[in-house]
Design a protein around this motif. Structure first.
Motif, short mmCIF file in Angstrom:
data_model
loop_
_atom_site.label_atom_id
_atom_site.label_comp_id
_atom_site.label_asym_id
_atom_site.label_seq_id
_atom_site.Cartn_x
_atom_site.Cartn_y
_atom_site.Cartn_z
N VAL A 56 -0.64 2.00 0.70
CA VAL A 56 -0.99 1.67 2.08
C VAL A 56 -1.25 2.94 2.87
O VAL A 56 -2.20 3.02 3.68
CB VAL A 56 0.13 0.84 2.74
CG1 VAL A 56 -0.07 0.75 4.24
CG2 VAL A 56 0.18 -0.55 2.12
N ALA A 57 -0.43 3.96 2.64
CA ALA A 57 -0.55 5.21 3.40
C ALA A 57 -1.70 6.08 2.92
O ALA A 57 -2.10 7.02 3.63
CB ALA A 57 0.76 5.99 3.32
N SER A 58 -2.27 5.79 1.75
CA SER A 58 -3.24 6.69 1.12
C SER A 58 -4.58 6.73 1.84
O SER A 58 -5.29 7.74 1.78
CB SER A 58 -3.47 6.27 -0.33
OG SER A 58 -4.20 5.05 -0.40
N GLY A 59 -4.95 5.62 2.49
CA GLY A 59 -6.28 5.57 3.11
C GLY A 59 -7.42 5.52 2.10
O GLY A 59 -8.56 5.80 2.45
N GLU A 60 -7.14 5.13 0.86
CA GLU A 60 -8.13 5.17 -0.21
C GLU A 60 -8.70 3.79 -0.56
O GLU A 60 -9.39 3.65 -1.57
CB GLU A 60 -7.51 5.79 -1.46
CG GLU A 60 -7.10 7.25 -1.26
CD GLU A 60 -6.38 7.83 -2.46
OE1 GLU A 60 -6.10 7.07 -3.42
OE2 GLU A 60 -6.07 9.04 -2.44
N TYR A 61 -8.46 2.80 0.29
CA TYR A 61 -8.89 1.44 -0.04
C TYR A 61 -10.01 0.94 0.88
O TYR A 61 -10.33 -0.25 0.89
CB TYR A 61 -7.69 0.49 -0.01
CG TYR A 61 -6.76 0.73 -1.18
CD1 TYR A 61 -6.84 -0.04 -2.33
CD2 TYR A 61 -5.82 1.75 -1.14
CE1 TYR A 61 -6.00 0.19 -3.41
CE2 TYR A 61 -4.97 1.99 -2.22
CZ TYR A 61 -5.07 1.22 -3.35
OH TYR A 61 -4.23 1.45 -4.41
N GLY A 62 -10.62 1.85 1.63
CA GLY A 62 -11.77 1.48 2.45
C GLY A 62 -11.42 0.42 3.48
O GLY A 62 -10.37 0.47 4.13
N ASP A 63 -12.32 -0.57 3.61
CA ASP A 63 -12.14 -1.64 4.59
C ASP A 63 -11.28 -2.80 4.08
O ASP A 63 -11.09 -3.77 4.79
CB ASP A 63 -13.50 -2.20 5.02
CG ASP A 63 -14.28 -1.22 5.87
OD1 ASP A 63 -13.65 -0.34 6.49
OD2 ASP A 63 -15.52 -1.32 5.89
N ARG A 64 -10.79 -2.70 2.86
CA ARG A 64 -9.96 -3.78 2.32
C ARG A 64 -8.68 -3.89 3.14
O ARG A 64 -8.02 -2.90 3.44
CB ARG A 64 -9.63 -3.52 0.85
CG ARG A 64 -10.86 -3.47 -0.06
CD ARG A 64 -10.53 -2.89 -1.43
NE ARG A 64 -11.74 -2.71 -2.22
CZ ARG A 64 -12.53 -1.63 -2.14
NH1 ARG A 64 -12.21 -0.66 -1.30
NH2 ARG A 64 -13.61 -1.55 -2.88
N GLU A 65 -8.34 -5.13 3.47
CA GLU A 65 -7.11 -5.38 4.22
C GLU A 65 -5.94 -5.31 3.25
O GLU A 65 -5.88 -6.06 2.27
CB GLU A 65 -7.19 -6.75 4.88
CG GLU A 65 -6.15 -6.99 5.93
CD GLU A 65 -6.36 -8.30 6.68
OE1 GLU A 65 -5.86 -8.42 7.81
OE2 GLU A 65 -7.03 -9.22 6.13
N LEU A 66 -5.01 -4.41 3.49
CA LEU A 66 -3.88 -4.21 2.58
C LEU A 66 -2.63 -4.88 3.12
O LEU A 66 -2.26 -4.69 4.28
CB LEU A 66 -3.60 -2.72 2.39
CG LEU A 66 -4.65 -1.89 1.67
CD1 LEU A 66 -4.15 -0.46 1.48
CD2 LEU A 66 -5.02 -2.48 0.33
N THR A 67 -1.98 -5.67 2.27
CA THR A 67 -0.71 -6.29 2.62
C THR A 67 0.28 -6.03 1.49
O THR A 67 -0.10 -5.69 0.37
CB THR A 67 -0.86 -7.80 2.84
OG1 THR A 67 -1.10 -8.44 1.57
CG2 THR A 67 -2.01 -8.12 3.79
N ILE A 68 1.54 -6.19 1.81
CA ILE A 68 2.61 -6.05 0.81
C ILE A 68 3.41 -7.34 0.77
O ILE A 68 3.89 -7.82 1.82
CB ILE A 68 3.54 -4.87 1.15
CG1 ILE A 68 2.77 -3.54 1.11
CG2 ILE A 68 4.73 -4.83 0.19
CD1 ILE A 68 3.59 -2.34 1.56
N ARG A 69 3.55 -7.93 -0.43
CA ARG A 69 4.42 -9.10 -0.56
C ARG A 69 5.82 -8.63 -0.95
O ARG A 69 6.03 -8.03 -2.01
CB ARG A 69 3.91 -10.09 -1.61
CG ARG A 69 4.87 -11.28 -1.73
CD ARG A 69 4.29 -12.48 -2.44
NE ARG A 69 4.19 -12.33 -3.88
CZ ARG A 69 3.99 -13.35 -4.73
NH1 ARG A 69 3.90 -14.58 -4.28
NH2 ARG A 69 3.87 -13.13 -6.01
N VAL A 70 6.77 -8.91 -0.08
CA VAL A 70 8.16 -8.52 -0.30
C VAL A 70 8.87 -9.60 -1.10
O VAL A 70 8.37 -10.71 -1.28
CB VAL A 70 8.88 -8.28 1.03
CG1 VAL A 70 8.19 -7.18 1.83
CG2 VAL A 70 8.95 -9.57 1.85
N ASN A 71 10.06 -9.27 -1.56
CA ASN A 71 10.90 -10.28 -2.20
C ASN A 71 11.49 -11.20 -1.14
O ASN A 71 11.62 -10.84 0.03
CB ASN A 71 12.00 -9.59 -3.01
CG ASN A 71 11.46 -8.96 -4.28
OD1 ASN A 71 11.25 -9.62 -5.28
ND2 ASN A 71 11.20 -7.65 -4.22
#
Length: 287
Positions: A56-71
């Motif tokens: 998430v912090a990398s900034g390497e995914y362009g315009d893709r919306e990044l989410t994290i699924r937690v437990n």
């Protein structure tokens, strides 16, 4: 009308798989769910959490919306997952098996306590009969709740039903979730299709979800992305029809009766046409 965010294709990727995270940077998906839950074994969860937050912090995914699924709530990893994900500041934190409005409010409080930035929204997974029976209250519990994610595999299990073509056993649950989401003004994503090599069946289920009103579909394999993107985008014919309706409406302003291709045009048709064009334009901008 709220601003449209393309979420046609939303792909689960295991947070513990470095190759998968790297590959995701090149996939034409609208959004990614970096998974710390089902796709990650107990011993690998801390490393997966660190890797997902780093992505998430990398900034390497362009315009893709990044989410994290937690437990899930009540598991031994949940609190640490929420804290780390909130600090990382993804577009969304995806929480499994959200069953009540009180759980939504508790999750939002935990996110805010951990310093989640304003753009980090809650994505609630709807996976149980309990959630379906309280779906309206869940949808309206917090302005930070932005997306419902249908957990259809778990719903089938909880209902003691079977996966069948047409998804008859799930239609009540899917419809109730759609109704609640639309009333609250939040997005809603259809569940996964398990048979990754069955393109015909997958296409049919994408079309069904689109016709019902879903914003897009969650995916478990990169090979499903292209069909999903195409199905949940307005077709060329739909875009042309929308432009024609708006042109006819503007030309006939004040006349009291407006027609296009032999059909009466009313305000509701104009609103639908505007939504089609705003969706089309947002997808073009993302592309």
């Amino acid at each position: 009308m709220s601003e449209y965010t393309p979420r046609r294709s939303v792909l689960y990727m295991p947070g513990s798989n470095a190759r998968a995270l790297e590959k995701a940077k090149t996939l034409p998906v609208d959004a990614l769910i970096l998974d710390l839950e089902d796709a990650v074994g107990p011993d690998d969860k801390p490393a997966a959490r660190e890797a997902a937050c780093a992505a998430v912090a990398s900034g390497e995914y362009g315009d893709r919306e990044l989410t994290i699924r937690v437990n899930g709530i009540g598991t031994q990893w949940h609190d640490a997952d929420i804290a780390a994900a909130s600090a990382a500041g993804p577009a969304g934190i995806v929480v499994p098996k959200v069953n009540t409005a009180d759980e939504v409010r508790g999750l939002v409080a935990a996110m805010e306590s951990a310093g989640a930035p304003e753009h980090t929204k809650l994505w609630a997974m709807i996976e149980t009969p309990a959630a379906i029976f309280t779906i309206r209250e869940i949808a309206q519990a917090s302005d930070r709740l932005a997306v419902f994610v249908m957990g259809t595999n778990d719903l089938v299990k909880e209902l003691q039903a079977d996966h069948v073509p047409g998804r008859g056993p799930l239609m009540t649950s899917l419809s109730w979730a759609l109704l609640a989401a639309r009333e609250a003004g939040i997005a809603v994503l259809d569940g996964v299709y398990n048979a990754v090599k069955d393109i015909e069946g997958f296409t049919a289920e994408c079309e069904q979800g689109r016709d019902m009103g879903f914003d897009g579909k969650t995916l478990i394999h990169p090979g499903q992305v292209e069909v999903c993107n195409s199905t949940f985008a307005p077709s060329e014919d739909a875009v042309a029809e929308a432009k024609g309706i708006l042109a006819a409406w503007e030309e006939g302003a004040g006349t009291g009766v407006v027609t296009h291709n032999g059909k009466m045009i009313e305000n509701l048709h104009v609103e639908i046409a505007r939504r089609v064009l705003s969706t089309h334009e947002a997808i073009l901008a993302r592309s």
